[in-house]
Design a protein around this motif. Structure first.
Motif, PDB file in Angstrom:
ATOM      1  N   HIS A 106     -10.863  35.175  -5.466  1.00  0.00           N
ATOM      2  CA  HIS A 106      -9.597  35.390  -4.764  1.00  0.00           C
ATOM      3  C   HIS A 106      -8.743  36.376  -5.560  1.00  0.00           C
ATOM      4  CE1 HIS A 106      -6.200  34.513  -2.143  1.00  0.00           C
ATOM      5  NE2 HIS A 106      -5.448  34.567  -3.226  1.00  0.00           N
ATOM      6  N   ARG A 107      -8.134  37.296  -4.869  1.00  0.00           N
ATOM      7  CA  ARG A 107      -7.292  38.289  -5.530  1.00  0.00           C
ATOM      8  C   ARG A 107      -5.822  38.051  -5.155  1.00  0.00           C
ATOM      9  NH1 ARG A 107     -11.264  38.257  -7.717  1.00  0.00           N
ATOM     10  NH2 ARG A 107     -12.789  39.907  -8.116  1.00  0.00           N
ATOM     11  N   ARG A 108      -4.967  38.549  -6.004  1.00  0.00           N
ATOM     12  CA  ARG A 108      -3.519  38.477  -5.771  1.00  0.00           C
ATOM     13  C   ARG A 108      -3.011  37.034  -5.731  1.00  0.00           C
ATOM     14  NH1 ARG A 108      -2.921  43.191  -1.082  1.00  0.00           N
ATOM     15  NH2 ARG A 108      -4.249  44.715  -2.138  1.00  0.00           N
ATOM     16  N   TRP A 109      -3.107  36.401  -6.863  1.00  0.00           N
ATOM     17  CA  TRP A 109      -2.562  35.052  -7.003  1.00  0.00           C
ATOM     18  C   TRP A 109      -1.045  35.152  -7.105  1.00  0.00           C
ATOM     19  CZ3 TRP A 109      -5.170  30.269  -7.485  1.00  0.00           C
ATOM     20  CH2 TRP A 109      -6.569  30.365  -7.368  1.00  0.00           C
ATOM     21  N   ASN A 110      -0.376  34.892  -6.018  1.00  0.00           N
ATOM     22  CA  ASN A 110       1.077  34.973  -6.013  1.00  0.00           C
ATOM     23  C   ASN A 110       1.663  33.655  -5.519  1.00  0.00           C
ATOM     24  OD1 ASN A 110       0.460  35.056  -3.308  1.00  0.00           O
ATOM     25  ND2 ASN A 110       1.032  37.199  -3.024  1.00  0.00           N
ATOM     26  N   LEU A 111       2.979  33.601  -5.438  1.00  0.00           N
ATOM     27  CA  LEU A 111       3.646  32.361  -5.052  1.00  0.00           C
ATOM     28  C   LEU A 111       3.271  31.884  -3.650  1.00  0.00           C
ATOM     29  CD1 LEU A 111       5.602  30.127  -5.799  1.00  0.00           C
ATOM     30  CD2 LEU A 111       7.484  31.586  -5.001  1.00  0.00           C
ATOM     31  N   PRO A 112       3.224  32.776  -2.641  1.00  0.00           N
ATOM     32  CA  PRO A 112       2.839  32.296  -1.304  1.00  0.00           C
ATOM     33  C   PRO A 112       1.453  31.653  -1.273  1.00  0.00           C
ATOM     34  CG  PRO A 112       3.881  34.439  -1.129  1.00  0.00           C
ATOM     35  CD  PRO A 112       3.685  34.187  -2.586  1.00  0.00           C
ATOM     36  N   PHE A 113       0.501  32.245  -2.023  1.00  0.00           N
ATOM     37  CA  PHE A 113      -0.841  31.646  -2.030  1.00  0.00           C
ATOM     38  C   PHE A 113      -0.846  30.328  -2.798  1.00  0.00           C
ATOM     39  CE2 PHE A 113      -4.986  30.908  -3.977  1.00  0.00           C
ATOM     40  CZ  PHE A 113      -5.732  30.731  -2.815  1.00  0.00           C
ATOM     41  N   ALA A 114      -0.154  30.285  -3.934  1.00  0.00           N
ATOM     42  CA  ALA A 114      -0.085  29.045  -4.713  1.00  0.00           C
ATOM     43  C   ALA A 114       0.531  27.924  -3.882  1.00  0.00           C
ATOM     44  CB  ALA A 114       0.714  29.275  -5.989  1.00  0.00           C
ATOM     45  N   LEU A 115       1.575  28.263  -3.112  1.00  0.00           N
ATOM     46  CA  LEU A 115       2.218  27.267  -2.258  1.00  0.00           C
ATOM     47  C   LEU A 115       1.259  26.784  -1.178  1.00  0.00           C
ATOM     48  CD1 LEU A 115       4.791  25.729  -1.498  1.00  0.00           C
ATOM     49  CD2 LEU A 115       5.448  27.692  -0.083  1.00  0.00           C
ATOM     50  N   PHE A 116       0.537  27.713  -0.570  1.00  0.00           N
ATOM     51  CA  PHE A 116      -0.463  27.345   0.441  1.00  0.00           C
ATOM     52  C   PHE A 116      -1.490  26.385  -0.154  1.00  0.00           C
ATOM     53  CE2 PHE A 116      -4.888  28.294   1.596  1.00  0.00           C
ATOM     54  CZ  PHE A 116      -4.916  27.819   2.898  1.00  0.00           C
ATOM     55  N   ALA A 117      -2.025  26.718  -1.321  1.00  0.00           N
ATOM     56  CA  ALA A 117      -3.057  25.895  -1.944  1.00  0.00           C
ATOM     57  C   ALA A 117      -2.535  24.496  -2.241  1.00  0.00           C
ATOM     58  CB  ALA A 117      -3.551  26.563  -3.228  1.00  0.00           C
ATOM     59  N   VAL A 118      -1.338  24.410  -2.783  1.00  0.00           N
ATOM     60  CA  VAL A 118      -0.765  23.104  -3.129  1.00  0.00           C
ATOM     61  C   VAL A 118      -0.504  22.286  -1.872  1.00  0.00           C
ATOM     62  CG1 VAL A 118       1.257  21.951  -4.088  1.00  0.00           C
ATOM     63  CG2 VAL A 118       0.222  23.858  -5.321  1.00  0.00           C
ATOM     64  N   VAL A 119       0.062  22.910  -0.848  1.00  0.00           N
ATOM     65  CA  VAL A 119       0.370  22.190   0.389  1.00  0.00           C
ATOM     66  C   VAL A 119      -0.906  21.640   1.020  1.00  0.00           C
ATOM     67  CG1 VAL A 119       1.163  22.464   2.776  1.00  0.00           C
ATOM     68  CG2 VAL A 119       2.535  23.373   0.896  1.00  0.00           C
ATOM     69  N   VAL A 120      -1.949  22.458   1.102  1.00  0.00           N
ATOM     70  CA  VAL A 120      -3.200  22.002   1.723  1.00  0.00           C
ATOM     71  C   VAL A 120      -3.805  20.855   0.925  1.00  0.00           C
ATOM     72  CG1 VAL A 120      -5.577  22.648   2.287  1.00  0.00           C
ATOM     73  CG2 VAL A 120      -3.694  24.203   2.829  1.00  0.00           C
ATOM     74  N   MET A 121      -3.828  20.962  -0.390  1.00  0.00           N
ATOM     75  CA  MET A 121      -4.397  19.887  -1.209  1.00  0.00           C
ATOM     76  C   MET A 121      -3.600  18.600  -1.077  1.00  0.00           C
ATOM     77  SD  MET A 121      -5.883  21.590  -4.725  1.00  0.00           S
ATOM     78  CE  MET A 121      -4.376  22.453  -5.187  1.00  0.00           C
ATOM     79  N   VAL A 122      -2.279  18.710  -1.102  1.00  0.00           N
ATOM     80  CA  VAL A 122      -1.435  17.514  -1.019  1.00  0.00           C
ATOM     81  C   VAL A 122      -1.534  16.882   0.368  1.00  0.00           C
ATOM     82  CG1 VAL A 122       0.944  16.683  -1.046  1.00  0.00           C
ATOM     83  CG2 VAL A 122       0.146  18.228  -2.836  1.00  0.00           C
ATOM     84  N   VAL A 123      -1.449  17.695   1.411  1.00  0.00           N
ATOM     85  CA  VAL A 123      -1.535  17.167   2.778  1.00  0.00           C
ATOM     86  C   VAL A 123      -2.902  16.537   3.018  1.00  0.00           C
ATOM     87  CG1 VAL A 123      -1.601  17.806   5.227  1.00  0.00           C
ATOM     88  CG2 VAL A 123       0.203  18.707   3.746  1.00  0.00           C
ATOM     89  N   GLY A 124      -3.967  17.224   2.579  1.00  0.00           N
ATOM     90  CA  GLY A 124      -5.311  16.677   2.738  1.00  0.00           C
ATOM     91  C   GLY A 124      -5.470  15.353   2.016  1.00  0.00           C
TER      92      GLY A 124
END
Length: 227
Positions: A69-87
């Motif tokens: 994955h390229r461009r680790w930025n805040l929007p992607f980090a937020l997406f990853a955290v939200v999906v993991m927490v919701v899941g």
């Protein structure tokens, strides 16, 4: 008089020299590790030993996947955290109430648990949302159509995972029967998370993502056929 001055080229770091082969190496490791796991579960005569490697398999797969994955930025980090927490939280609700998916309980094969749900389950949700989202993102569909199609790919994979999960102590269903509510719940939650992926303002290019989904599908379809 001959020119005896030698020209020395700067040394190329090992990481840079290996970069052109990184994708092939990662794909090879992914395939080999799953092939060994497949052999161990089906033909080794000691499937319990290979069941214990399931958390390592999941961590390795995600490590390889997100290394591309390229461009680790805040929007992607937020997406990853939200999906993991919701899941993860959806599984907690499911295990303790029977809502969303049905009446089931996790075994020991997926490792350390919190609230009776393996901690790695959130990471598994992220991997599935991310890989299936990549598979459909370039189709000419409307973003909602992409989200639905990707969610159907997730449910399609889950169809083959469920009987395998019961056989190898991932989780068990009450009465050894997989209810329709499981697939309906998966579809509903997957659509919501896929909408986030398709509409999210972050970079969505990962060469390895489609292959991760394909290897997972081949792995579980093969196990399903041999059950």
């Amino acid at each position: 008089m001959p020119d005896t001055v030698k020209t020395y080229l700067p040394a190329i770091p090992l990481q840079q020299r290996l970069k052109p082969y990184a994708f092939a190496l990662a794909l090879g490791v992914l395939v080999i590790f799953h092939a060994v796991g497949l052999w161990g579960l089906l033909f080794s005569g000691e499937p319990e030993k290979f069941q214990k490697l399931t958390p390592l398999n999941l961590l390795l797969t995600n490590g390889l996947l997100f290394a591309f994955h390229r461009r680790w930025n805040l929007p992607f980090a937020l997406f990853a955290v939200v999906v993991m927490v919701v899941g993860f939280l959806s599984e907690v609700v499911g295990v303790h109430t029977g809502l969303l998916f049905g009446d089931y309980a996790y075994g020991e094969a997926l490792g350390i648990k919190l609230f009776d749900v393996p901690l790695l389950i959130g990471l598994n949700w992220l991997m599935l949302v991310y890989t299936t989202g990549h598979l459909v993102k370039d189709t000419p569909l409307h973003w909602l159509g992409k989200a639905i199609l990707a969610a159907l790919l997730m449910v399609g994979l889950d169809f083959f995972i469920e009987p395998v999960a019961m056989r190898f102590d991932f989780w068990d269903w009450a009465g050894n029967r997989i209810p329709f509510s499981n697939y309906a719940g998966w579809l509903g939650l997957s659509v919501l998370l896929q909408v986030y992926f398709q509409r999210g303002d972050f970079y969505k290019q990962n060469r390895l993502a489609p292959y991760v989904y394909l290897v997972q599908m081949l792995f579980f379809v093969t196990l399903y056929l041999f059950l």
